[in-house]
Design a protein around this motif. Structure first.
Motif, mmCIF file in Angstrom:
data_model
loop_
_atom_site.group_PDB
_atom_site.id
_atom_site.type_symbol
_atom_site.label_atom_id
_atom_site.label_comp_id
_atom_site.label_asym_id
_atom_site.label_seq_id
_atom_site.Cartn_x
_atom_site.Cartn_y
_atom_site.Cartn_z
ATOM 1 N N ARG A 125 0.835 -1.206 0.000
ATOM 2 C CA ARG A 125 0.000 0.000 0.000
ATOM 3 C C ARG A 125 0.869 1.255 0.000
ATOM 4 O O ARG A 125 0.582 2.224 -0.723
ATOM 5 C CB ARG A 125 -0.942 -0.006 1.210
ATOM 6 C CG ARG A 125 -1.775 1.264 1.342
ATOM 7 C CD ARG A 125 -2.791 1.156 2.454
ATOM 8 N NE ARG A 125 -3.902 0.300 2.063
ATOM 9 C CZ ARG A 125 -5.000 0.748 1.455
ATOM 10 N NH1 ARG A 125 -5.128 2.043 1.157
ATOM 11 N NH2 ARG A 125 -5.976 -0.073 1.141
ATOM 12 N N GLU A 126 1.941 1.254 0.787
ATOM 13 C CA GLU A 126 2.846 2.400 0.815
ATOM 14 C C GLU A 126 3.526 2.599 -0.537
ATOM 15 O O GLU A 126 3.705 3.732 -0.999
ATOM 16 C CB GLU A 126 3.913 2.202 1.890
ATOM 17 C CG GLU A 126 3.397 2.144 3.318
ATOM 18 C CD GLU A 126 4.517 1.791 4.276
ATOM 19 O OE1 GLU A 126 5.363 2.665 4.556
ATOM 20 O OE2 GLU A 126 4.562 0.630 4.742
ATOM 21 N N VAL A 188 -0.830 -13.003 -6.425
ATOM 22 C CA VAL A 188 0.102 -13.452 -5.389
ATOM 23 C C VAL A 188 -0.641 -13.595 -4.068
ATOM 24 O O VAL A 188 -1.200 -12.616 -3.575
ATOM 25 C CB VAL A 188 1.266 -12.441 -5.242
ATOM 26 C CG1 VAL A 188 2.249 -12.904 -4.181
ATOM 27 C CG2 VAL A 188 1.984 -12.251 -6.583
ATOM 28 N N PRO A 189 -0.673 -14.807 -3.480
ATOM 29 C CA PRO A 189 -0.116 -16.044 -4.028
ATOM 30 C C PRO A 189 -0.955 -16.554 -5.197
ATOM 31 O O PRO A 189 -2.128 -16.210 -5.324
ATOM 32 C CB PRO A 189 -0.173 -17.007 -2.841
ATOM 33 C CG PRO A 189 -1.314 -16.509 -2.013
ATOM 34 C CD PRO A 189 -1.294 -15.014 -2.152
ATOM 35 N N PRO A 190 -0.356 -17.410 -6.034
ATOM 36 C CA PRO A 190 -1.078 -17.921 -7.196
ATOM 37 C C PRO A 190 -2.194 -18.883 -6.798
ATOM 38 O O PRO A 190 -2.190 -19.454 -5.705
ATOM 39 C CB PRO A 190 0.013 -18.657 -7.995
ATOM 40 C CG PRO A 190 1.311 -18.174 -7.427
ATOM 41 C CD PRO A 190 1.034 -17.844 -5.999
ATOM 42 N N ALA A 217 4.143 -12.944 -0.314
ATOM 43 C CA ALA A 217 2.792 -12.382 -0.190
ATOM 44 C C ALA A 217 2.524 -11.741 1.167
ATOM 45 O O ALA A 217 2.124 -10.570 1.236
ATOM 46 C CB ALA A 217 1.747 -13.448 -0.509
ATOM 47 N N PRO A 218 2.720 -12.443 2.318
ATOM 48 C CA PRO A 218 2.402 -11.821 3.607
ATOM 49 C C PRO A 218 3.323 -10.662 3.973
ATOM 50 O O PRO A 218 2.980 -9.841 4.823
ATOM 51 C CB PRO A 218 2.542 -12.981 4.601
ATOM 52 C CG PRO A 218 3.449 -13.954 3.936
ATOM 53 C CD PRO A 218 3.152 -13.836 2.468
ATOM 54 N N VAL A 219 4.477 -10.596 3.339
ATOM 55 C CA VAL A 219 5.400 -9.480 3.581
ATOM 56 C C VAL A 219 4.845 -8.203 2.966
ATOM 57 O O VAL A 219 5.042 -7.101 3.493
ATOM 58 C CB VAL A 219 6.792 -9.796 2.995
ATOM 59 C CG1 VAL A 219 7.750 -8.615 3.174
ATOM 60 C CG2 VAL A 219 7.371 -11.053 3.636
ATOM 61 N N LEU A 220 4.109 -8.354 1.870
ATOM 62 C CA LEU A 220 3.637 -7.198 1.108
ATOM 63 C C LEU A 220 2.246 -6.731 1.504
ATOM 64 O O LEU A 220 1.999 -5.522 1.609
ATOM 65 C CB LEU A 220 3.651 -7.535 -0.386
ATOM 66 C CG LEU A 220 5.022 -7.828 -1.004
ATOM 67 C CD1 LEU A 220 4.853 -8.324 -2.424
ATOM 68 C CD2 LEU A 220 5.905 -6.590 -0.966
ATOM 69 N N ALA A 221 1.331 -7.665 1.696
ATOM 70 C CA ALA A 221 -0.055 -7.261 1.975
ATOM 71 C C ALA A 221 -0.826 -8.427 2.577
ATOM 72 O O ALA A 221 -0.632 -9.585 2.198
ATOM 73 C CB ALA A 221 -0.741 -6.794 0.697
ATOM 74 N N LEU A 228 -4.545 -5.994 -3.479
ATOM 75 C CA LEU A 228 -3.533 -5.241 -4.205
ATOM 76 C C LEU A 228 -2.494 -6.147 -4.854
ATOM 77 O O LEU A 228 -1.826 -5.754 -5.810
ATOM 78 C CB LEU A 228 -2.842 -4.257 -3.263
ATOM 79 C CG LEU A 228 -3.732 -3.163 -2.658
ATOM 80 C CD1 LEU A 228 -2.972 -2.401 -1.591
ATOM 81 C CD2 LEU A 228 -4.238 -2.221 -3.752
ATOM 82 N N LEU A 229 -2.364 -7.370 -4.346
ATOM 83 C CA LEU A 229 -1.396 -8.321 -4.883
ATOM 84 C C LEU A 229 -1.946 -9.125 -6.052
ATOM 85 O O LEU A 229 -1.187 -9.813 -6.732
ATOM 86 C CB LEU A 229 -0.952 -9.293 -3.782
ATOM 87 C CG LEU A 229 0.093 -8.778 -2.798
ATOM 88 C CD1 LEU A 229 0.224 -9.736 -1.628
ATOM 89 C CD2 LEU A 229 1.440 -8.602 -3.489
#
Length: 303
Positions: A125-126, A188-190, A217-221, A228-229
């Motif tokens: 998001r950032e 992500v994840p597929p 995936a969990p690192v990003l969102a 958003l992924l």
């Protein structure tokens, strides 16, 4: 058949074990993220000599450093937002700026290259808020119809996600005139089906291991931001035309059938460019004949 140069690069990547470096889990993945965090702190080396004949400006948009590249003496009427790849963890290199210069010269555009915030310090998001501010700054000078988003790998996924984010949360911001995406990550994840296809191709992909998507995936969102992924799970109605590039020897081509389907359902124009025998983001290897050829396709798509 791929050129000798292309096969040499692929063989080198395999010998080094690039995909094995990314195929980490648990504590080993945390160590990997920490190593990339340190790489992100190093300043980008600007290849001024190779970009002689270009104006290279630098803006600070919000807290984001953004390079602006155009041919010296030009007053472009169109612009490109260039979103570099690297799984949101690997910083860009000078080759990205060289490609910015090539794009600027070949299509007569001003190319904006933001050094957007990356994981693990920053969530997706950032990252999108940062690139959105850059895009809004571009809109002060250019009509949205004259702006293109160009993204490689995660940058291609980010280009799609930025449009989804704009549609959901910034409805007064117009979408760009076109999206040009090289090897984009789009879910992500597929899905299970995508994972199965990735596993079939894993032995041929010398760069990206299928398990990387589950790890990052969990690192990003997470939670409400997880959409958003996975932009291809969203409503793409009203999206601009999309040109997408995939190689047959990369796992991320597994996203293509779902991209085709969502574009068909939502009435989005999709043009596919398939590199037979090509690896992930082969267009980045400037000295390889196939890279030079696909860059010509980039330039045509970005017009």
């Amino acid at each position: 058949m791929p050129s000798i140069q292309c096969r040499m690069v692929s063989g080198l990547f395999k010998l080094i074990g690039v995909n094995k470096m990314l195929d980490k889990q648990g504590e080993e993945f945390e160590k990997l993220l920490e190593s990339y965090r340190k790489k992100q702190k190093k300043p980008l080396e600007v290849p001024y000599k190779k970009l002689a004949g270009f104006d290279i400006g630098m803006k600070i948009v919000g807290e984001t450093t953004c390079y602006v590249v155009r041919k010296s003496g030009d007053k472009p009427q169109k612009a490109v937002l260039y979103l570099f790849g690297g799984g949101y963890i690997l910083p860009p290199d000078s080759g990205d700026l060289i490609l910015c210069g090539q794009i600027a010269e070949r299509i007569g555009a001003e190319v904006w290259f933001p050094l957007y915030p990356m994981a693990p310090e920053h969530r997706l998001r950032e990252t999108l808020q940062s690139t959105l501010r850059v895009y809004q700054s571009m809109l002060e000078r250019f009509d949205a119809r004259d702006i293109r988003f160009f993204g490689t790998s995660s940058g291609g996924g980010q280009a799609m996600s930025l449009c989804v984010y704009i549609r959901r949360e910034q409805t007064d911001v117009p979408l760009p005139g076109k999206l040009v995406l090289q090897s984009p990550g789009l879910q992500v994840p597929p899905s299970d089906q995508q994972k199965a296809e990735m596993e079939k191709r894993a032995k041929d992909d010398v760069m990206i291991p299928p398990r990387f998507f589950d790890s990052i995936a969990p690192v990003l969102a997470e939670g409400d931001d997880a959409y958003l992924l996975s932009p291809i799970l969203c409503d793409l109605s009203g999206f601009p035309p999309i040109d997408v590039f995939y190689g047959t020897k990369e796992v991320m081509i597994a996203y293509l059938p779902d991209l085709q389907e969502v574009c068909r359902k939502c009435g989005v124009s999709l043009t596919e460019h398939i590199g037979e025998g090509m690896m992930h983001c082969w267009g980045a290897m400037e000295f390889v004949p196939e890279a030079r050829a696909v860059r010509e396709e980039y330039f045509a798509a970005l017009q």
